[in-house]
Scaffold this motif. Structure first.
Motif: not given
Length: 191
Positions: A66, A96, A100, A102
């Protein structure tokens, strides 16, 4: 002539000493293919165990999926983390959140008080220098300010500040959820 006789007499003694040494030396052991195969696989197993231990207890290898840490880390970048790095203000970490991984920057640690105004952040009533491209806003935060970071937690902000899926949404990030500090980045796209 006497010299020739002496040297000629000594040569057979040297030859006999060498021949005796060859006879008394142990014969070289010949190894089978099974021995070499077992040795090879043992070395591979040991190497795999060392790599596993390094990647489990010392370092982490990640690919960013991302742009919440843009422009420091971009989508598709390879990141190497160090799990035993000191977590201090300004350190980019991998953590986490909701299952997910990050990427974010530590703004404060446990016990610190955070206040976010439009384009201005204070930690313990001191303004911090914020070298991000994007402006920081408290708009949309799920927490209220003045926010005190819980002990054994860090307060993390995304470098892309318009993405509020950081501590502004979930509060402090527990140390147990921090994978490590980013120590190496390799651009995998647009090279």
């Amino acid at each position: 002539m006497a010299e020739k006789d002496i040297s000629a007499a000594s040569v057979p003694e040297e030859e006999t000493a060498a021949a005796t040494a060859e006879k008394t030396a142990k014969p070289k052991k010949k190894y089978t293919a099974a021995y070499y195969a077992a040795t090879f696989f043992a070395k591979i197993g040991l190497t795999a165990a060392v790599i596993w231990a390094l990647l489990t207890f010392v370092a982490g290898v990640h690919i960013c999926h991302d742009n919440n840490a843009y422009p420091f880390i971009r989508d598709g970048d390879f990141c190497l983390t160090y799990r035993h790095a000191g977590l201090r203000q300004g350190t980019m970490i991998v953590y986490k959140q909701d299952g997910k991984l990050r990427y974010g920057r530590i703004i404060a640690k446990g016990g610190d008080s955070i206040e976010i105004f439009n384009d201005y952040i204070t930690v313990n009533d001191y303004g911090i220098s914020d070298n991000t491209v994007y402006q920081t806003s408290p708009e949309g935060s799920a927490i209220s300010y003045l926010y005190r970071v819980p002990d054994d937690c860090v307060f993390v902000l995304n470098d892309r500040r318009s993405d509020i899926s950081d501590s502004r949404t979930c509060g402090g990030i527990p140390f147990d959820d921090v994978d490590g500090a980013v120590v190496f980045i390799m651009r995998m796209r647009e090279i």
